[in-house]
Design a protein around this motif. Structure first.
Motif, PDB file in Angstrom:
ATOM      1  N   THR A  22       0.803  -1.196  -0.243  1.00 57.90           N
ATOM      2  CA  THR A  22      -0.023   0.109   0.004  1.00 57.90           C
ATOM      3  C   THR A  22       0.536   1.304   0.181  1.00 57.90           C
ATOM      4  O   THR A  22       0.746   1.819  -0.235  1.00 57.90           O
ATOM      5  CB  THR A  22      -1.050  -0.177   0.971  1.00 57.90           C
ATOM      6  OG1 THR A  22      -0.434   0.440   2.571  1.00 57.90           O
ATOM      7  CG2 THR A  22      -1.800  -1.077   1.261  1.00 57.90           C
ATOM      8  N   ALA A  23       1.880   0.996   0.385  1.00 58.98           N
ATOM      9  CA  ALA A  23       3.336   2.053   0.365  1.00 58.98           C
ATOM     10  C   ALA A  23       4.671   1.502   0.284  1.00 58.98           C
ATOM     11  O   ALA A  23       5.166   0.924   1.191  1.00 58.98           O
ATOM     12  CB  ALA A  23       2.770   3.702   1.736  1.00 58.98           C
ATOM     13  N   VAL A  24       5.368   2.785  -0.431  1.00 53.72           N
ATOM     14  CA  VAL A  24       7.320   2.802  -0.121  1.00 53.72           C
ATOM     15  C   VAL A  24       7.289   3.268  -0.462  1.00 53.72           C
ATOM     16  O   VAL A  24       7.250   4.684  -1.240  1.00 53.72           O
ATOM     17  CB  VAL A  24       7.150   2.014  -1.875  1.00 53.72           C
ATOM     18  CG1 VAL A  24       8.540   1.946  -1.463  1.00 53.72           C
ATOM     19  CG2 VAL A  24       6.948   0.296  -2.162  1.00 53.72           C
ATOM     20  N   GLU A  25       8.090   3.753   1.261  1.00 57.09           N
ATOM     21  CA  GLU A  25       9.033   5.309   1.452  1.00 57.09           C
ATOM     22  C   GLU A  25       9.831   5.030   0.955  1.00 57.09           C
ATOM     23  O   GLU A  25      10.504   4.012   1.722  1.00 57.09           O
ATOM     24  CB  GLU A  25       8.514   5.790   2.668  1.00 57.09           C
ATOM     25  CG  GLU A  25       9.632   6.710   3.316  1.00 57.09           C
ATOM     26  CD  GLU A  25       8.871   6.837   5.268  1.00 57.09           C
ATOM     27  OE1 GLU A  25       9.462   7.804   5.262  1.00 57.09           O
ATOM     28  OE2 GLU A  25       8.364   5.879   5.525  1.00 57.09           O
ATOM     29  N   SER A  77      14.270   1.221   1.964  1.00 58.14           N
ATOM     30  CA  SER A  77      12.697   1.569   1.470  1.00 58.14           C
ATOM     31  C   SER A  77      12.032   0.667   3.184  1.00 58.14           C
ATOM     32  O   SER A  77      12.552  -0.464   3.847  1.00 58.14           O
ATOM     33  CB  SER A  77      12.407   1.391   0.386  1.00 58.14           C
ATOM     34  OG  SER A  77      13.225   1.738  -0.516  1.00 58.14           O
ATOM     35  N   ARG A  78      10.961   1.290   3.288  1.00 56.52           N
ATOM     36  CA  ARG A  78      10.244   1.723   4.229  1.00 56.52           C
ATOM     37  C   ARG A  78       8.825   0.985   3.607  1.00 56.52           C
ATOM     38  O   ARG A  78       7.657   1.557   2.383  1.00 56.52           O
ATOM     39  CB  ARG A  78       9.383   2.212   4.758  1.00 56.52           C
ATOM     40  CG  ARG A  78       8.637   1.855   6.378  1.00 56.52           C
ATOM     41  CD  ARG A  78       8.458   2.154   7.527  1.00 56.52           C
ATOM     42  NE  ARG A  78       9.678   2.696   8.335  1.00 56.52           N
ATOM     43  CZ  ARG A  78       9.720   2.514   9.371  1.00 56.52           C
ATOM     44  NH1 ARG A  78       9.317   3.815  10.038  1.00 56.52           N
ATOM     45  NH2 ARG A  78      10.761   2.056  10.144  1.00 56.52           N
ATOM     46  N   PHE A  79       8.558  -0.480   3.755  1.00 57.85           N
ATOM     47  CA  PHE A  79       6.934  -1.489   2.921  1.00 57.85           C
ATOM     48  C   PHE A  79       6.181  -1.410   3.674  1.00 57.85           C
ATOM     49  O   PHE A  79       6.622  -1.519   4.791  1.00 57.85           O
ATOM     50  CB  PHE A  79       7.138  -2.495   2.242  1.00 57.85           C
ATOM     51  CG  PHE A  79       8.699  -1.918   1.184  1.00 57.85           C
ATOM     52  CD1 PHE A  79       9.368  -2.420   1.028  1.00 57.85           C
ATOM     53  CD2 PHE A  79       7.159  -2.447  -0.162  1.00 57.85           C
ATOM     54  CE1 PHE A  79      10.236  -2.421  -0.111  1.00 57.85           C
ATOM     55  CE2 PHE A  79       8.573  -2.632  -1.584  1.00 57.85           C
ATOM     56  CZ  PHE A  79       9.527  -2.480  -1.138  1.00 57.85           C
ATOM     57  N   THR A  80       4.923  -0.864   3.695  1.00 58.53           N
ATOM     58  CA  THR A  80       3.942  -0.756   4.174  1.00 58.53           C
ATOM     59  C   THR A  80       2.745  -2.003   3.483  1.00 58.53           C
ATOM     60  O   THR A  80       2.801  -1.783   2.467  1.00 58.53           O
ATOM     61  CB  THR A  80       2.772   0.089   4.327  1.00 58.53           C
ATOM     62  OG1 THR A  80       3.684   1.273   4.905  1.00 58.53           O
ATOM     63  CG2 THR A  80       1.582   0.260   5.677  1.00 58.53           C
ATOM     64  N   ARG A 133      -0.498  -4.994   2.864  1.00 57.35           N
ATOM     65  CA  ARG A 133      -1.641  -4.964   3.853  1.00 57.35           C
ATOM     66  C   ARG A 133      -2.014  -6.799   4.017  1.00 57.35           C
ATOM     67  O   ARG A 133      -1.698  -7.212   2.633  1.00 57.35           O
ATOM     68  CB  ARG A 133      -3.197  -4.592   2.824  1.00 57.35           C
ATOM     69  CG  ARG A 133      -4.370  -4.826   3.345  1.00 57.35           C
ATOM     70  CD  ARG A 133      -5.528  -3.924   2.956  1.00 57.35           C
ATOM     71  NE  ARG A 133      -6.629  -4.258   3.434  1.00 57.35           N
ATOM     72  CZ  ARG A 133      -7.470  -4.588   4.444  1.00 57.35           C
ATOM     73  NH1 ARG A 133      -6.415  -3.251   5.541  1.00 57.35           N
ATOM     74  NH2 ARG A 133      -8.655  -5.141   4.915  1.00 57.35           N
ATOM     75  N   THR A 192       4.411  -3.294   8.758  1.00 56.12           N
ATOM     76  CA  THR A 192       5.607  -1.547   8.064  1.00 56.12           C
ATOM     77  C   THR A 192       6.326  -2.476   8.146  1.00 56.12           C
ATOM     78  O   THR A 192       6.641  -2.853   8.915  1.00 56.12           O
ATOM     79  CB  THR A 192       5.783  -0.600   7.974  1.00 56.12           C
ATOM     80  OG1 THR A 192       5.950  -0.671   9.537  1.00 56.12           O
ATOM     81  CG2 THR A 192       4.502   0.458   8.131  1.00 56.12           C
ATOM     82  N   ALA A 246       5.333  -1.720  -6.002  1.00 56.14           N
ATOM     83  CA  ALA A 246       5.523  -0.436  -5.728  1.00 56.14           C
ATOM     84  C   ALA A 246       3.948   0.019  -5.040  1.00 56.14           C
ATOM     85  O   ALA A 246       2.927  -1.353  -5.155  1.00 56.14           O
ATOM     86  CB  ALA A 246       5.370  -0.040  -7.069  1.00 56.14           C
ATOM     87  N   PRO A 247       3.295   0.574  -4.513  1.00 54.68           N
ATOM     88  CA  PRO A 247       1.681   0.772  -4.436  1.00 54.68           C
ATOM     89  C   PRO A 247       0.842   0.009  -5.014  1.00 54.68           C
ATOM     90  O   PRO A 247       0.796   0.191  -6.444  1.00 54.68           O
ATOM     91  CB  PRO A 247       0.948   1.932  -3.990  1.00 54.68           C
ATOM     92  CG  PRO A 247       2.799   2.555  -3.616  1.00 54.68           C
ATOM     93  CD  PRO A 247       3.619   1.860  -4.954  1.00 54.68           C
TER      94      PRO A 247
END
Length: 205
Positions: A13-16, A22-25, A27, A59, A76-77
């Motif tokens: 849902t998110a990649v920072e 990188s920080r992955f979120t 679901r 995360t 990617a998201p």
């Protein structure tokens, strides 16, 4: 330790971007139902550590080396991912022993549908070919699979409808990357038999 039996098809849902990581979120309501800080969860076969969790998601920080050596860097998201919690002590070993340490990446080369299953052909890095044998085990994107054919630079696996419906291999297309982990027992046997010289890292323990 994992078994290669995917519990859930999750979603990024998110990649920072953190610079050198990188920080992955992700679901995944099933794999987070009993999650705690510091737990391990395999994402497409890569063992990641839970940093935060809540509302059916977690995360995890992914270092640059992992991004470079696996297919996680291409996520990617919106990307779908295979999720598995570690095997509980005393639990059934439904697949085979999987460490969550990716040995390399391959590419989906071909899909051949049949009436009740589908054959998928995947490229194989040369340095991993000696560990892959017909009827042996291999982990593809965290999925424990049996090798149907094994060549020097490719192998095939046969996928049943359940695997096609509940994992990323149901949607991967020719050209898509996949994470590969060979059977760790084969590597131990090779080392004990002196099949190759140890790397400096291995020799150092």
């Amino acid at each position: 330790m994992f078994t290669g039996i995917v519990e859930e098809l999750g979603e990024i849902t998110a990649v920072e971007n953190l610079g050198d990581a990188s920080r992955f979120t992700v679901r995944g309501p099933v794999v987070t139902e009993d999650a705690k800080h510091g737990d391990s969860i395999a994402v497409n076969g890569v063992c990641l550590t839970v940093v935060e969790f809540g509302d059916g998601a977690f995360t995890a920080d992914v270092m640059a080396e992992t991004l470079d050596r696996s297919s996680l860097g291409a996520l990617a998201p919106g990307s779908r991912v295979n999720l598995e919690r570690p095997m509980a002590l005393g639990g059934r070993l439904g697949g085979h022993l999987v460490q969550g340490h990716v040995d390399g990446t391959g590419t989906v080369l071909e899909r051949r549908p049949a009436e009740h299953w589908e054959i998928v052909k995947v490229s194989l890095p040369a340095e991993l070919a000696r560990y892959v044998v017909e009827k042996g085990s291999i982990t593809v994107d965290g999925i424990s699979l049996t090798v149907v054919e094994a060549a020097t630079d490719w192998f095939t696996v046969s996928l049943i409808p359940t695997t096609l419906a509940l994992t990323t291999l149901g949607i991967k297309q020719p050209g898509d990357p996949v994470n590969l982990e060979v059977d760790v027992i084969a590597k131990y046997v090779e080392r004990m038999l002196g099949g190759r010289d140890a790397t400096p890292e291995e020799a150092a323990g």
